[in-house]
Design a protein around this motif. Structure first.
Motif, mmCIF file in Angstrom:
data_model
loop_
_atom_site.group_PDB
_atom_site.id
_atom_site.type_symbol
_atom_site.label_atom_id
_atom_site.label_comp_id
_atom_site.label_asym_id
_atom_site.label_seq_id
_atom_site.Cartn_x
_atom_site.Cartn_y
_atom_site.Cartn_z
ATOM 1 N N GLU A 126 35.701 40.277 27.296
ATOM 2 C CA GLU A 126 35.145 40.756 28.570
ATOM 3 C C GLU A 126 34.944 39.589 29.523
ATOM 4 O O GLU A 126 35.325 39.642 30.698
ATOM 5 C CB GLU A 126 33.826 41.485 28.317
ATOM 6 C CG GLU A 126 33.181 42.043 29.567
ATOM 7 C CD GLU A 126 33.885 43.284 30.092
ATOM 8 O OE1 GLU A 126 33.972 43.425 31.321
ATOM 9 O OE2 GLU A 126 34.356 44.089 29.290
ATOM 10 N N ARG A 127 34.366 38.520 29.025
ATOM 11 C CA ARG A 127 34.143 37.330 29.865
ATOM 12 C C ARG A 127 35.471 36.696 30.275
ATOM 13 O O ARG A 127 35.631 36.274 31.417
ATOM 14 C CB ARG A 127 33.289 36.307 29.119
ATOM 15 C CG ARG A 127 31.858 36.747 28.951
ATOM 16 C CD ARG A 127 31.047 35.696 28.253
ATOM 17 N NE ARG A 127 29.704 36.161 27.986
ATOM 18 C CZ ARG A 127 28.744 35.396 27.505
ATOM 19 N NH1 ARG A 127 28.992 34.131 27.227
ATOM 20 N NH2 ARG A 127 27.544 35.892 27.284
ATOM 21 N N ALA A 128 36.416 36.613 29.336
ATOM 22 C CA ALA A 128 37.723 36.014 29.633
ATOM 23 C C ALA A 128 38.471 36.837 30.671
ATOM 24 O O ALA A 128 39.209 36.280 31.502
ATOM 25 C CB ALA A 128 38.549 35.883 28.356
ATOM 26 N N SER A 129 38.308 38.152 30.657
ATOM 27 C CA SER A 129 39.022 39.009 31.604
ATOM 28 C C SER A 129 38.553 38.780 33.037
ATOM 29 O O SER A 129 39.285 39.061 33.984
ATOM 30 C CB SER A 129 38.875 40.479 31.224
ATOM 31 O OG SER A 129 37.566 40.945 31.472
ATOM 32 N N ALA A 130 37.348 38.265 33.219
ATOM 33 C CA ALA A 130 36.809 38.013 34.550
ATOM 34 C C ALA A 130 37.290 36.683 35.127
ATOM 35 O O ALA A 130 37.120 36.427 36.317
ATOM 36 C CB ALA A 130 35.283 38.038 34.495
ATOM 37 N N LYS A 131 37.911 35.860 34.308
ATOM 38 C CA LYS A 131 38.393 34.543 34.758
ATOM 39 C C LYS A 131 39.749 34.701 35.442
ATOM 40 O O LYS A 131 40.512 35.606 35.126
ATOM 41 C CB LYS A 131 38.515 33.607 33.556
ATOM 42 C CG LYS A 131 37.214 33.415 32.805
ATOM 43 C CD LYS A 131 36.739 32.029 32.944
ATOM 44 C CE LYS A 131 35.470 31.846 32.141
ATOM 45 N NZ LYS A 131 34.446 31.239 32.922
ATOM 46 N N PRO A 132 40.088 33.799 36.364
ATOM 47 C CA PRO A 132 41.415 33.837 36.981
ATOM 48 C C PRO A 132 42.505 33.709 35.908
ATOM 49 O O PRO A 132 42.384 32.918 34.977
ATOM 50 C CB PRO A 132 41.425 32.604 37.899
ATOM 51 C CG PRO A 132 39.992 32.272 38.118
ATOM 52 C CD PRO A 132 39.248 32.727 36.887
ATOM 53 N N GLY A 133 43.537 34.511 36.031
ATOM 54 C CA GLY A 133 44.621 34.482 35.039
ATOM 55 C C GLY A 133 44.425 35.472 33.920
ATOM 56 O O GLY A 133 45.321 35.691 33.116
ATOM 57 N N PRO A 142 39.114 44.777 27.334
ATOM 58 C CA PRO A 142 38.554 45.703 28.315
ATOM 59 C C PRO A 142 39.646 46.501 29.043
ATOM 60 O O PRO A 142 40.731 45.977 29.306
ATOM 61 C CB PRO A 142 37.824 44.775 29.309
ATOM 62 C CG PRO A 142 37.674 43.478 28.601
ATOM 63 C CD PRO A 142 38.767 43.380 27.599
ATOM 64 N N ALA A 143 39.344 47.748 29.331
ATOM 65 C CA ALA A 143 40.298 48.610 30.037
ATOM 66 C C ALA A 143 40.658 47.976 31.392
ATOM 67 O O ALA A 143 39.795 47.476 32.102
ATOM 68 C CB ALA A 143 39.683 49.992 30.269
ATOM 69 N N GLY A 144 41.936 47.973 31.692
ATOM 70 C CA GLY A 144 42.422 47.448 32.964
ATOM 71 C C GLY A 144 42.544 45.946 33.039
ATOM 72 O O GLY A 144 42.972 45.396 34.051
ATOM 73 N N ALA A 145 42.185 45.237 31.964
ATOM 74 C CA ALA A 145 42.267 43.776 31.971
ATOM 75 C C ALA A 145 43.722 43.329 31.833
ATOM 76 O O ALA A 145 44.521 43.967 31.163
ATOM 77 C CB ALA A 145 41.445 43.192 30.831
ATOM 78 N N GLU A 146 44.048 42.215 32.484
ATOM 79 C CA GLU A 146 45.349 41.617 32.343
ATOM 80 C C GLU A 146 45.326 40.721 31.116
ATOM 81 O O GLU A 146 44.392 39.941 30.915
ATOM 82 C CB GLU A 146 45.713 40.786 33.571
ATOM 83 C CG GLU A 146 45.959 41.610 34.810
ATOM 84 C CD GLU A 146 46.429 40.749 35.966
ATOM 85 O OE1 GLU A 146 47.050 39.694 35.736
ATOM 86 O OE2 GLU A 146 46.167 41.143 37.103
#
Length: 158
Positions: free
Chosen positions: A84-91, A150-154
């Motif tokens: 979840e935290r990683a998904s919020a980072k750029p990239g 997380p849903a929708g995460a790249e």
């Protein structure tokens, strides 16, 4: 430190048996203190009453081989938070799939997430093989971790 970990494990793993949570918390706290995954180092520093270090080693071996402790289940709530935290980072999320030789007989397949300059293990498989671990095991590992993203995460797999 172990007491704080016990509380965290209780919060994140409410279905896990108390003795299993307590044992895992003690091992994790000892590992953080010793900064080593070497079982003899852990045994020498484990804060448990024992006449000899080899008795502590046996206790560690029993805990680690307990079939009722499923590493995927234990890691899921922690890995979900990290992803979840990683998904919020750029990239977005960068997952790293890597195989390493443990011994002449065993290989480990590790799926980790890049977090800053670190690779944080999420899930792994150990197999007795002389060569590469096959696609079926790689797919199994990816299938375990996919629901944690997380849903929708790249996400990018390396």
């Amino acid at each position: 430190m172990a007491d704080g970990l016990i509380d965290e494990f209780k919060r994140r793993l409410p279905q896990q048996r108390k003795t299993q949570r307590d044992n895992l918390a003690l091992l994790v706290a000892t590992m953080l203190e010793v900064r080593s995954a070497n079982l003899m180092d852990l045994a020498a520093s484990l804060p448990r009453e024992a006449d000899r270090t080899d008795m502590r080693y046996q206790w560690i071996a029993r805990v680690l081989s307990n079939a009722l402790i499923d590493p995927d289940v234990v890691m899921a709530p922690f890995a979900t938070e990290v992803l979840e935290r990683a998904s919020a980072k750029p990239g977005g999320i960068v997952l790293i799939l890597d195989q390493s030789k443990l011994s002449e007989r065993y290989q480990v397949l590790m799926l980790a997430v890049r977090y800053g300059e670190r690779a944080l293990p999420l899930a792994w498989r150990v197999e007795g093989t002389a060569g590469a671990i096959g696609f079926a095991t790689q797919k199994d590992l990816l299938d375990v971790v996919t629901p944690w993203i997380p849903a929708g995460a790249e996400a990018c797999l390396m």
